[in-house]
Motif scaffolding. Structure first.
Motif, short mmCIF file in Angstrom:
data_model
loop_
_atom_site.label_atom_id
_atom_site.label_comp_id
_atom_site.label_asym_id
_atom_site.label_seq_id
_atom_site.Cartn_x
_atom_site.Cartn_y
_atom_site.Cartn_z
N LEU A 80 0.77 -1.48 -0.20
CA LEU A 80 -0.09 -0.26 0.08
C LEU A 80 1.04 1.28 0.00
O LEU A 80 0.53 2.09 -0.74
N PRO A 81 1.84 1.45 0.91
CA PRO A 81 2.64 2.58 0.86
C PRO A 81 3.05 2.95 -0.69
O PRO A 81 3.22 4.08 -1.04
N ARG A 82 3.60 1.85 -1.26
CA ARG A 82 4.36 2.02 -2.73
C ARG A 82 3.19 2.30 -3.90
O ARG A 82 3.39 3.08 -4.72
N LEU A 83 2.08 1.57 -3.48
CA LEU A 83 1.04 2.12 -4.55
C LEU A 83 0.55 3.53 -4.39
O LEU A 83 0.34 4.14 -5.29
N GLY A 84 0.38 3.62 -2.89
CA GLY A 84 -0.10 5.27 -2.85
C GLY A 84 1.26 6.35 -3.22
O GLY A 84 0.81 7.21 -3.83
N ASP A 85 2.32 5.80 -3.13
CA ASP A 85 3.46 6.65 -4.01
C ASP A 85 3.32 6.63 -5.43
O ASP A 85 3.44 7.96 -5.94
N ILE A 86 2.87 5.68 -6.07
CA ILE A 86 2.80 5.53 -7.56
C ILE A 86 1.72 6.49 -7.94
O ILE A 86 1.59 7.44 -8.72
N ALA A 87 0.52 6.34 -7.07
CA ALA A 87 -0.59 7.30 -7.49
C ALA A 87 -0.39 8.73 -7.33
O ALA A 87 -0.75 9.72 -8.26
N MET A 88 0.34 9.11 -6.36
CA MET A 88 0.53 10.68 -6.10
C MET A 88 1.66 11.13 -7.18
O MET A 88 1.44 12.24 -7.68
N ARG A 89 2.54 10.10 -7.41
CA ARG A 89 3.70 10.58 -8.49
C ARG A 89 3.06 10.67 -9.97
O ARG A 89 3.20 11.73 -10.56
N SER A 90 2.04 9.71 -10.04
CA SER A 90 1.30 9.76 -11.44
C SER A 90 0.51 11.18 -11.45
O SER A 90 0.59 11.66 -12.45
N LYS A 91 -0.19 11.21 -10.64
CA LYS A 91 -1.27 12.54 -10.63
C LYS A 91 -0.24 13.66 -10.86
O LYS A 91 -0.67 14.60 -11.35
N ALA A 92 0.78 13.96 -9.94
CA ALA A 92 1.85 15.04 -9.97
C ALA A 92 2.38 15.23 -11.33
O ALA A 92 2.69 16.35 -11.85
N HIS A 93 2.63 13.95 -12.10
CA HIS A 93 3.15 14.14 -13.60
C HIS A 93 2.50 14.90 -14.48
O HIS A 93 2.97 15.68 -15.24
N TRP A 94 1.25 15.24 -14.20
CA TRP A 94 0.30 16.31 -15.07
C TRP A 94 0.40 17.60 -14.82
O TRP A 94 -0.24 18.68 -15.13
N GLY A 95 1.17 17.95 -13.54
CA GLY A 95 1.18 19.21 -13.14
C GLY A 95 0.39 20.05 -12.40
O GLY A 95 0.28 21.14 -12.11
N TYR A 96 -0.34 19.01 -11.53
CA TYR A 96 -1.29 19.55 -10.71
C TYR A 96 -0.42 20.26 -9.46
O TYR A 96 0.58 19.64 -9.03
N GLU A 97 -1.00 21.11 -8.55
CA GLU A 97 -0.43 21.82 -7.64
C GLU A 97 -0.61 21.04 -6.31
O GLU A 97 -1.39 20.23 -6.16
N ALA A 98 0.31 21.38 -5.52
CA ALA A 98 0.51 20.50 -4.25
C ALA A 98 -0.83 20.88 -3.32
O ALA A 98 -1.05 19.59 -2.79
N ASP A 99 -1.57 21.60 -3.31
CA ASP A 99 -2.71 21.77 -2.53
C ASP A 99 -3.50 20.82 -3.07
O ASP A 99 -4.49 20.23 -2.37
N PHE A 100 -3.90 20.71 -4.33
CA PHE A 100 -4.72 19.55 -4.92
C PHE A 100 -4.29 18.21 -4.76
O PHE A 100 -5.37 17.47 -4.62
N LEU A 101 -3.10 17.95 -4.78
CA LEU A 101 -2.62 16.72 -4.71
C LEU A 101 -3.06 16.21 -3.12
O LEU A 101 -3.36 14.96 -2.81
N ALA A 102 -2.67 17.26 -2.37
CA ALA A 102 -2.69 16.85 -1.02
C ALA A 102 -4.53 16.57 -0.50
O ALA A 102 -4.77 15.65 0.09
N ALA A 103 -5.18 17.32 -1.39
CA ALA A 103 -6.66 17.16 -1.02
C ALA A 103 -6.95 15.68 -1.87
O ALA A 103 -8.34 15.41 -1.24
N CYS A 104 -6.64 15.43 -2.64
CA CYS A 104 -6.76 14.17 -3.65
C CYS A 104 -6.35 12.86 -2.79
O CYS A 104 -6.60 11.77 -3.24
N ARG A 105 -5.25 12.97 -1.96
CA ARG A 105 -4.59 11.74 -1.37
C ARG A 105 -5.50 10.59 -0.81
O ARG A 105 -5.50 9.36 -1.18
N ASP A 106 -6.33 10.80 -0.08
CA ASP A 106 -7.38 9.85 0.59
C ASP A 106 -7.99 9.34 -0.71
O ASP A 106 -8.27 7.93 -0.66
N GLU A 107 -8.58 10.07 -1.68
CA GLU A 107 -9.39 9.44 -2.67
C GLU A 107 -8.48 8.50 -3.68
O GLU A 107 -8.93 7.59 -4.11
#
Length: 146
Positions: free
Chosen positions: A10-37
């Motif tokens: 789970l920690p590695r999959l969560g890391d993949i999700a967040m890095r993948s989403k960040a790849h598209w240029g989303y800002e840090a506040d948006f990424l933080a809000a999406c983490r649980d989802e």
């Protein structure tokens, strides 16, 4: 290779999700809000959560099924592994998994940057839905008949 995800993944999959989403240029506040989802949880283990792994985890998919309707809830590929066919392979797994459990349609609320990928996989856009994280943000609703 595709395998069932385990609690220790789970920690590695969560890391993949967040890095993948960040790849598209989303800002840090948006990424933080999406983490649980976006990050899979212990309740997802054994319930349609698989990962692609070669020398390390490279991507994962999570499918939920409710009767004849299946939902591709999560599909993320590590940025360094994009373009290698892992997404296509995981999407094929999702279709087969859903079909094997009696689903007739596979749907998802797509990230706007991923819409072209899902169209190439044969999905069609059937509308728009509000984001679970930011309800004023609309997401393409995609479906494919199985």
């Amino acid at each position: 290779m595709i395998r069932q995800a385990r609690r220790g993944d789970l920690p590695r999959l969560g890391d993949i999700a967040m890095r993948s989403k960040a790849h598209w240029g989303y800002e840090a506040d948006f990424l933080a809000a999406c983490r649980d989802e976006l990050c899979p949880s212990e309740t997802d283990i054994g319930a349609g959560l698989v990962m692609w792994e070669d020398t390390a985890p490279r991507g994962f998919a999570h499918v939920t099924i409710d009767g004849e309707a299946a939902e591709l809830y999560l599909l993320f590929i590590a940025p360094e592994a994009m373009g290698r066919g892992i997404g296509r392979t995981l999407f094929g797994w999702a279709q087969g998994h859903a079909r094997g459990h009696g689903a007739k349609v596979l749907g998802l609320d797509a990230d706007p940057f991923a819409t072209d990928f899902y169209l190439r996989m044969g999905m069609r856009q059937v509308g728009e839905v509000p984001s679970q994280t930011w309800p004023d943000r609309m997401l393409p609703r995609m479906e494919i008949d199985l």
